[in-house]
Design a protein around this motif. Structure first.
Motif, short mmCIF file in Angstrom:
data_model
loop_
_atom_site.label_atom_id
_atom_site.label_comp_id
_atom_site.label_asym_id
_atom_site.label_seq_id
_atom_site.Cartn_x
_atom_site.Cartn_y
_atom_site.Cartn_z
N GLY A 67 40.69 56.75 51.34
CA GLY A 67 41.17 57.56 50.09
C GLY A 67 42.48 57.34 49.72
O GLY A 67 42.95 57.69 48.69
N ALA A 68 43.06 56.39 50.45
CA ALA A 68 44.43 55.87 50.04
C ALA A 68 44.41 55.16 48.67
O ALA A 68 43.29 54.49 48.39
N SER A 69 45.44 55.19 47.89
CA SER A 69 45.45 54.87 46.58
C SER A 69 45.75 53.33 46.40
O SER A 69 45.73 52.44 45.59
N GLY A 70 46.55 52.73 47.77
CA GLY A 70 47.06 51.56 47.78
C GLY A 70 47.48 51.39 49.35
O GLY A 70 47.59 52.10 50.02
N VAL A 71 47.96 49.92 49.43
CA VAL A 71 48.71 49.62 50.43
C VAL A 71 50.17 48.91 50.36
O VAL A 71 50.27 48.23 49.20
N ALA A 72 50.76 49.11 51.29
CA ALA A 72 52.08 48.67 51.11
C ALA A 72 52.22 47.34 52.31
O ALA A 72 51.82 47.67 53.32
N VAL A 73 52.75 46.39 51.89
CA VAL A 73 53.16 45.34 53.07
C VAL A 73 54.57 45.05 53.09
O VAL A 73 55.20 44.91 51.93
N MET A 74 55.02 44.35 54.17
CA MET A 74 56.29 43.78 54.01
C MET A 74 56.31 42.28 54.73
O MET A 74 56.34 41.27 54.09
N SER A 75 55.88 42.26 56.14
CA SER A 75 56.03 40.72 56.68
C SER A 75 54.78 39.96 56.20
O SER A 75 54.97 38.66 56.08
N TYR A 76 53.57 40.74 55.87
CA TYR A 76 52.42 39.86 55.51
C TYR A 76 52.85 38.94 54.34
O TYR A 76 52.42 37.75 54.11
N ILE A 77 53.70 39.42 53.18
CA ILE A 77 54.10 38.71 52.16
C ILE A 77 55.58 37.96 52.44
O ILE A 77 55.71 36.71 52.43
N MET A 78 56.72 38.72 52.93
CA MET A 78 57.92 38.38 52.92
C MET A 78 58.23 37.32 54.14
O MET A 78 58.74 36.37 53.75
N ALA A 79 57.45 37.18 54.96
CA ALA A 79 57.40 36.32 56.05
C ALA A 79 56.29 35.18 56.23
O ALA A 79 56.07 34.30 56.83
N ALA A 128 49.19 34.35 50.03
CA ALA A 128 49.25 35.60 50.99
C ALA A 128 49.13 36.91 49.89
O ALA A 128 48.22 37.60 49.96
N THR A 129 49.82 36.87 48.81
CA THR A 129 49.66 37.95 47.57
C THR A 129 48.35 37.92 47.14
O THR A 129 47.62 39.11 47.03
N LYS A 130 47.86 36.81 46.62
CA LYS A 130 46.60 36.50 46.07
C LYS A 130 45.57 36.89 46.93
O LYS A 130 44.59 37.55 46.20
N LEU A 131 45.59 36.57 47.92
CA LEU A 131 44.40 36.55 48.85
C LEU A 131 44.37 38.21 49.29
O LEU A 131 43.12 38.70 49.02
N LEU A 132 45.20 39.01 49.42
CA LEU A 132 45.25 40.20 49.56
C LEU A 132 45.05 41.26 48.53
O LEU A 132 44.11 42.10 48.41
N LYS A 133 45.43 40.74 47.33
CA LYS A 133 45.23 41.32 46.02
C LYS A 133 43.75 41.37 45.71
O LYS A 133 42.99 42.00 45.12
N ASN A 134 43.07 40.01 45.71
CA ASN A 134 41.74 39.85 45.50
C ASN A 134 40.98 40.83 46.42
O ASN A 134 39.82 41.41 45.96
N ARG A 135 41.37 40.91 47.65
CA ARG A 135 40.58 41.96 48.41
C ARG A 135 40.48 43.37 47.99
O ARG A 135 39.47 43.92 48.02
N LEU A 136 41.91 43.78 47.66
CA LEU A 136 41.91 45.05 46.95
C LEU A 136 40.90 45.19 45.88
O LEU A 136 40.34 46.11 45.46
N CYS A 137 41.05 44.20 44.92
CA CYS A 137 40.34 44.49 43.71
C CYS A 137 38.73 44.36 44.03
O CYS A 137 38.07 45.07 43.22
#
Length: 202
Positions: free
Chosen positions: A168-180, A187-196
């Motif tokens: 039921g979470a409205s979203g997710v936050a990441v740090m190292s997944y993208i920053m590192a 990395a961003t595109k892949l995770l965003k596509n999964r979210l969508c």
């Protein structure tokens, strides 16, 4: 919703602003500028540059821990830890986010005016070495008891993000997944596509 929490010290490719640019290009929804070791004077030019990157892209910029800076650059939000939130009774002309570590804190944060809460860590992560992850049931206990958006964080990636959203979470936050990441855009595109994709199938 995909949030990126910044940490310039773990960037592998480029610098802080270039990673933010790639994350914005990749579809991130919100940037939380969290460079706690920098003073107002040091962080101001960086914050202005990031504001330029996010402006006109429908990407929110939230400043962590420095309300003067958030006001100065007219950020869309301000984020703070639970204890300081309760002590200082912050007022901000925009989103007010709070990091919480228990159900009790989540309920109190909502009661005292938080617009969203950030909580975790869900899975093992190098950012929280040695600390036992709380798991998805912890996130579910919070989403079941508050009505404001809950953003989960901690060890989230393209393989487990669906499990997180099922709480039921409205979203997710990441740090190292993208920053590192070697390629922050991919990395961003892949995770965003999964979210969508997950959102479209719920």
């Amino acid at each position: 919703m995909l949030y990126l929490i910044t940490n310039r010290n773990i960037v592998k490719s480029g610098d802080l602003c270039s990673v933010v640019q790639k994350a914005v290009d990749g579809g991130v929804d919100t940037i939380i500028l969290r460079e706690k070791d920098l003073s107002f004077k040091e962080l101001l030019p960086i914050a202005k540059k990031i504001k330029e990157i996010t402006s006109g892209e429908n990407v929110k910029l939230i400043v962590n821990g420095n309300i003067e800076l958030a006001r100065k650059i007219k950020a869309q939000g301000f984020h703070i830890g639970f204890e300081k939130f309760m002590e200082q009774k912050y007022k901000f002309d925009g989103l007010l986010g709070v990091s919480v570590h228990s159900l009790e804190e989540a309920v109190l944060a909502e009661k005292n005016g938080a617009d969203y809460i950030l909580t975790g860590h869900v899975y093992e992560t190098n950012c929280k070495k040695g600390l036992r992850p709380r798991g998805v049931e912890f996130i579910k206990s919070i989403t079941s008891n508050v009505s404001i958006p809950v953003i989960a964080l901690g060890g989230i990636n393209e393989k487990n993000v669906w499990q997180v959203l099922s709480t039921g979470a409205s979203g997710v936050a990441v740090m190292s997944y993208i920053m590192a990441a070697e390629d922050p855009y991919i990395a961003t595109k892949l995770l965003k596509n999964r979210l969508c994709f997950k959102k479209s199938t719920i």
